[in-house]
Structures are given as C-alpha cells and as structure tokens.
Design a protein around this motif. Sequence first.
Motif, mmCIF file in Angstrom:
data_model
loop_
_atom_site.group_PDB
_atom_site.id
_atom_site.type_symbol
_atom_site.label_atom_id
_atom_site.label_comp_id
_atom_site.label_asym_id
_atom_site.label_seq_id
_atom_site.Cartn_x
_atom_site.Cartn_y
_atom_site.Cartn_z
ATOM 1 N N ASP A 133 16.104 5.479 -11.311
ATOM 2 C CA ASP A 133 15.029 5.587 -10.327
ATOM 3 C C ASP A 133 13.722 5.216 -11.015
ATOM 4 O OD1 ASP A 133 16.563 6.481 -8.108
ATOM 5 O OD2 ASP A 133 16.685 8.457 -9.036
ATOM 6 N N SER A 172 12.519 0.821 -5.696
ATOM 7 C CA SER A 172 12.434 1.875 -6.710
ATOM 8 C C SER A 172 13.793 2.199 -7.335
ATOM 9 C CB SER A 172 11.814 3.141 -6.114
ATOM 10 O OG SER A 172 12.634 3.664 -5.089
ATOM 11 N N LYS A 173 14.849 1.458 -6.967
ATOM 12 C CA LYS A 173 16.170 1.618 -7.574
ATOM 13 C C LYS A 173 16.444 0.428 -8.487
ATOM 14 C CE LYS A 173 18.886 3.717 -3.853
ATOM 15 N NZ LYS A 173 20.039 3.423 -2.981
#
Length: 123
Positions: A6, A82-83
């Motif tokens: 993350d 965001s991954k």
Amino acid sequence: MANIIDLKTYTDARGNLTVVEKVIPFDIKRVFYIYGVDDSVRGNHRHKKTIQAAIAIQGACRIMNKSGDGLPAEAFHLDTPSKCLIINPEDYHWMDNFTKDCILMVFASDYFDANDYIHEPYK
C-alpha cells in the motif's frame, strides 16, 4: 511470491498525491507502461532475475501470478494508484481484464534483456 504494497497517499480537497519512495525493494533501472489494451492477455512469462513493481495509475486490471510452489495461481486486482504489486523473478504472471482507460506502470530492477524472460509456464 507476489505481494501488494500500500503506497502512502495524501488526500485533501485538492485531490490525491501518492508517493513511491523507499518502498520498492530494488533500485529502479527501467520504467514502462501498458495502455490501450483490448481484450488481450499480456505478460505470460517470468524472469531469471528481474523484480517488478506494477501500479495501475489509471483504471484497473488483474494480474494473475503463479509461483513454482505447486499452489494455484493467485489473482491481484489493481484498481487504485495506491496499490503496488511486487512481482518476483520466479512469479509467472499474466495481465488481463484491462479497463479501457487502464494505464499499468511497471518499475523493473533490471534493464531489458530478452534472455531474462522465461515464457514456459509452470506445470
């Protein structure tokens, strides 16, 4: 085995800012991005030494991953910037289910070398 990281994201009224800093487990030597994909499947390989970090910076896609441990393939859905998916050299992977607007950005630990690719899937 592949795993999701993350990424630190800052959000306020102006929008979002996602940072890729000190989280990629290798020095980046190559950056490429895949976009405008039709219904095709991309990838279908593993590497001898290259590690990759994949981020869908727009849209979404699925990355299937199979390591040589005999377990079934694992699905990773990249649907937010965001991954970040870390793909290790032994991870046979393929990408599919691209949305029309998907931009998949990939950081690589090594420069392109055709001899680093293994196209035969695990049995």
